[in-house]
Design a protein around this motif. Structure first.
Motif, PDB file in Angstrom:
ATOM      1  N   CYS A 173      -5.624  51.250 -15.655  1.00  0.00           N
ATOM      2  CA  CYS A 173      -5.346  50.257 -15.201  1.00  0.00           C
ATOM      3  C   CYS A 173      -5.338  48.945 -16.197  1.00  0.00           C
ATOM      4  O   CYS A 173      -6.186  48.669 -16.935  1.00  0.00           O
ATOM      5  CB  CYS A 173      -6.624  49.456 -14.222  1.00  0.00           C
ATOM      6  SG  CYS A 173      -6.954  50.699 -12.906  1.00  0.00           S
ATOM      7  N   ASP A 177      -4.772  45.233 -17.816  1.00  0.00           N
ATOM      8  CA  ASP A 177      -5.308  43.951 -17.522  1.00  0.00           C
ATOM      9  C   ASP A 177      -4.717  43.203 -18.764  1.00  0.00           C
ATOM     10  O   ASP A 177      -5.029  43.535 -19.958  1.00  0.00           O
ATOM     11  CB  ASP A 177      -6.240  43.722 -16.880  1.00  0.00           C
ATOM     12  CG  ASP A 177      -6.414  44.314 -15.694  1.00  0.00           C
ATOM     13  OD1 ASP A 177      -5.910  43.902 -14.507  1.00  0.00           O
ATOM     14  OD2 ASP A 177      -7.482  45.361 -15.329  1.00  0.00           O
ATOM     15  N   ARG A 232     -10.377  40.994 -19.751  1.00  0.00           N
ATOM     16  CA  ARG A 232     -11.582  41.257 -18.771  1.00  0.00           C
ATOM     17  C   ARG A 232     -11.715  40.375 -17.766  1.00  0.00           C
ATOM     18  O   ARG A 232     -12.224  40.848 -16.419  1.00  0.00           O
ATOM     19  CB  ARG A 232     -12.855  41.535 -19.709  1.00  0.00           C
ATOM     20  CG  ARG A 232     -14.025  41.742 -18.839  1.00  0.00           C
ATOM     21  CD  ARG A 232     -15.203  41.943 -19.596  1.00  0.00           C
ATOM     22  NE  ARG A 232     -15.167  42.972 -20.615  1.00  0.00           N
ATOM     23  CZ  ARG A 232     -15.399  44.350 -20.536  1.00  0.00           C
ATOM     24  NH1 ARG A 232     -15.711  44.799 -19.312  1.00  0.00           N
ATOM     25  NH2 ARG A 232     -15.074  45.232 -21.565  1.00  0.00           N
ATOM     26  N   ALA A 242      -9.492  41.332 -14.658  1.00  0.00           N
ATOM     27  CA  ALA A 242      -9.358  42.588 -14.107  1.00  0.00           C
ATOM     28  C   ALA A 242      -9.465  42.434 -12.611  1.00  0.00           C
ATOM     29  O   ALA A 242     -10.741  41.956 -12.254  1.00  0.00           O
ATOM     30  CB  ALA A 242     -10.152  43.645 -14.741  1.00  0.00           C
ATOM     31  N   GLU A 263     -12.620  45.451 -10.090  1.00  0.00           N
ATOM     32  CA  GLU A 263     -13.387  46.147 -11.251  1.00  0.00           C
ATOM     33  C   GLU A 263     -14.832  46.859 -10.643  1.00  0.00           C
ATOM     34  O   GLU A 263     -15.001  48.030 -10.763  1.00  0.00           O
ATOM     35  CB  GLU A 263     -13.855  45.214 -12.408  1.00  0.00           C
ATOM     36  CG  GLU A 263     -14.427  46.058 -13.596  1.00  0.00           C
ATOM     37  CD  GLU A 263     -14.264  45.243 -14.856  1.00  0.00           C
ATOM     38  OE1 GLU A 263     -14.026  45.993 -15.997  1.00  0.00           O
ATOM     39  OE2 GLU A 263     -14.300  43.887 -14.904  1.00  0.00           O
ATOM     40  N   SER A 264     -15.535  46.000  -9.649  1.00  0.00           N
ATOM     41  CA  SER A 264     -16.704  46.565  -9.266  1.00  0.00           C
ATOM     42  C   SER A 264     -16.403  47.491  -8.077  1.00  0.00           C
ATOM     43  O   SER A 264     -17.219  48.546  -8.086  1.00  0.00           O
ATOM     44  CB  SER A 264     -17.472  45.391  -8.637  1.00  0.00           C
ATOM     45  OG  SER A 264     -16.818  44.502  -7.564  1.00  0.00           O
ATOM     46  N   ASP A 268     -15.617  50.588 -10.022  1.00  0.00           N
ATOM     47  CA  ASP A 268     -16.784  51.174 -10.549  1.00  0.00           C
ATOM     48  C   ASP A 268     -17.680  51.917  -9.380  1.00  0.00           C
ATOM     49  O   ASP A 268     -18.255  52.940  -9.380  1.00  0.00           O
ATOM     50  CB  ASP A 268     -17.856  49.984 -10.800  1.00  0.00           C
ATOM     51  CG  ASP A 268     -17.380  49.248 -12.415  1.00  0.00           C
ATOM     52  OD1 ASP A 268     -16.282  50.411 -12.835  1.00  0.00           O
ATOM     53  OD2 ASP A 268     -17.655  48.577 -12.662  1.00  0.00           O
ATOM     54  N   ARG A 317      -9.796  51.367 -18.083  1.00  0.00           N
ATOM     55  CA  ARG A 317      -9.434  49.980 -18.087  1.00  0.00           C
ATOM     56  C   ARG A 317      -8.708  49.689 -19.325  1.00  0.00           C
ATOM     57  O   ARG A 317      -9.516  49.772 -20.516  1.00  0.00           O
ATOM     58  CB  ARG A 317     -10.539  49.289 -17.836  1.00  0.00           C
ATOM     59  CG  ARG A 317     -11.127  49.280 -16.401  1.00  0.00           C
ATOM     60  CD  ARG A 317     -10.136  48.176 -15.590  1.00  0.00           C
ATOM     61  NE  ARG A 317     -10.570  48.069 -14.264  1.00  0.00           N
ATOM     62  CZ  ARG A 317     -10.017  47.423 -13.364  1.00  0.00           C
ATOM     63  NH1 ARG A 317      -8.802  46.584 -13.734  1.00  0.00           N
ATOM     64  NH2 ARG A 317     -10.437  46.969 -12.083  1.00  0.00           N
ATOM     65  N   ARG A 353      -7.298  46.740 -21.810  1.00  0.00           N
ATOM     66  CA  ARG A 353      -7.425  45.260 -22.072  1.00  0.00           C
ATOM     67  C   ARG A 353      -6.410  44.997 -23.139  1.00  0.00           C
ATOM     68  O   ARG A 353      -6.652  45.458 -24.125  1.00  0.00           O
ATOM     69  CB  ARG A 353      -8.960  44.704 -22.354  1.00  0.00           C
ATOM     70  CG  ARG A 353     -10.019  45.375 -21.617  1.00  0.00           C
ATOM     71  CD  ARG A 353     -10.138  44.972 -20.518  1.00  0.00           C
ATOM     72  NE  ARG A 353     -11.254  45.464 -19.999  1.00  0.00           N
ATOM     73  CZ  ARG A 353     -11.957  45.377 -18.603  1.00  0.00           C
ATOM     74  NH1 ARG A 353     -11.262  45.045 -17.807  1.00  0.00           N
ATOM     75  NH2 ARG A 353     -13.067  45.794 -18.173  1.00  0.00           N
TER      76      ARG A 353
END
Length: 362
Positions: free
Chosen positions: A144, A146, A149, A152, A155-156, A159, A173, A175
């Motif tokens: 992913c 992005d 941060r 994004a 994200e949760s 997770d 992830r 960045r």
């Protein structure tokens, strides 16, 4: 049996702030839950300052795992509809939308699913990942990308999925502000020994092209593009091999009835024997058939204002029923086999095969 109306109504029951510029809209269709597949989208109809606009947005929900029906929309700089939705839609409001459609869906396989997303391209990728994890035993690997941060999305949620499916789901992830833009080396490192996996890609065009070119194979590649498809060449290219990239264009933000102006005036195609007849809003118009002209173009030439949006064969806004004659669609990424069996076509892609054809817009 009469076909249900193209656009349905749904209530916005909840709005979730995913990031500073991204919202998830939870929708409740008036006539009952929609049947859909992970990875599909709906075409929405909005009227902004008196002008109708059509936009297609992917579902972030998954029918196998979510009880709510959700679409996620990111603000587009200068985007008429995305900005209007963020600034004006509230819980309790109603929207008009089509039933879910599209072919960026999970293909049967026993190999890993590789998902590549850039920015808001995570929306259908998340839906596909949830479906894969819930309905198969396949491993899922997601890259992913992005901007940073704070931008994004989900994200949760990702997770939580990693915790729920330990050992089966891997999420990387990337960045841009920390690692630079994704490059071919990064893609190869991520894929590792999983090149046999099926790759699903969604994001900005440069990102998608890089991923497609960097993938080592031999796995299949399926792509969902942001933006209108490029015009078809005058001479069709040779058939692509089975491992070629499969793409499903997604409409860009274009006002209904807007057509890009060509660089130079185009000469009308020569008239051919035959007639194109169109029924729309209780009006009947007929025009001589022109070589290579789509039924949508014929309807405009007849002085009608038929519905359309993407002109890419993707959103089904221009759908009509062929009641006489035959036509071939250049692209179809929206209609199902049942739709085709009933005689429905995408007029933006359909070119007559017979001297006379008749179409009816509903």
């Amino acid at each position: 049996m009469a076909r249900p109306p193209l656009f349905r109504r749904a209530k916005v029951t909840r709005i979730v702030k995913e990031t500073s510029d991204t919202r998830t809209f939870v929708l409740e269709p008036h006539d009952g839950p929609f049947s859909y597949q992970a990875g599909q989208f709906c075409t929405f109809k909005f009227t902004v300052e008196g002008t109708p606009f059509f936009r297609s947005y992917s579902m972030s929900s998954c029918p196998e795992t979510d009880t709510e029906f959700m679409t996620t929309v990111k603000r587009v700089p200068g985007g008429t509809v995305s900005n209007w939705m963020h600034d004006n839609l509230s819980e309790g409001d109603e929207v008009e939308l089509t039933v879910p459609t599209g072919r960026f869906c999970l293909r049967a396989a026993d190999v890993p699913m590789l998902g590549f997303s850039g920015g808001s391209g995570i929306t259908p990728i998340l839906s596909l990942a949830k479906s894969t994890l819930a309905t198969t035993g396949r491993d899922v690997r997601l890259l992913c990308a992005d901007r940073d941060r704070t931008s994004a999305i989900f994200e949760s949620a990702l997770d939580d999925l990693v915790d729920r499916y330990p050992g089966r789901l891997t999420v990387l992830r990337h960045r841009d502000d920390e690692h630079g833009y994704v490059n071919a080396a990064r893609v190869l490192e991520f894929v590792g020994p999983h090149g046999i996996g099926d790759a699903y890609i969604c994001g900005p065009e440069p990102f998608m092209e890089l991923i497609e070119n960097a993938l080592p194979g031999p796995g299949r590649i399926f792509s969902e593009r942001f933006g209108a498809a490029t015009p078809p060449p005058a001479t069709p290219p040779p058939a692509a091999p089975a491992t070629a990239v499969e793409t499903t264009p997604t409409p860009v933000e274009i006002p209904a009835g807007t057509v890009a102006s060509p660089a130079a005036p185009a000469q009308p195609a020569p008239t051919e024997e035959g007639t194109v007849t169109i029924f729309l809003n209780r009006k009947k118009k007929s025009v001589p058939r022109r070589a290579g002209e789509t039924l949508l173009e014929s309807a405009r030439r007849a002085g009608l204002t038929p519905p359309f949006s993407c002109e890419s064969g993707n959103c089904a806004t221009c759908m009509a029923k062929l009641t006489e004659g035959k036509a071939t669609m250049r692209v179809n990424d929206a209609l199902t086999d049942d739709d085709l069996d009933e005689g429905y076509i995408l007029t933006c892609q359909a070119i007559p095969d017979t001297p006379s054809v008749t179409v009816r817009y509903e």
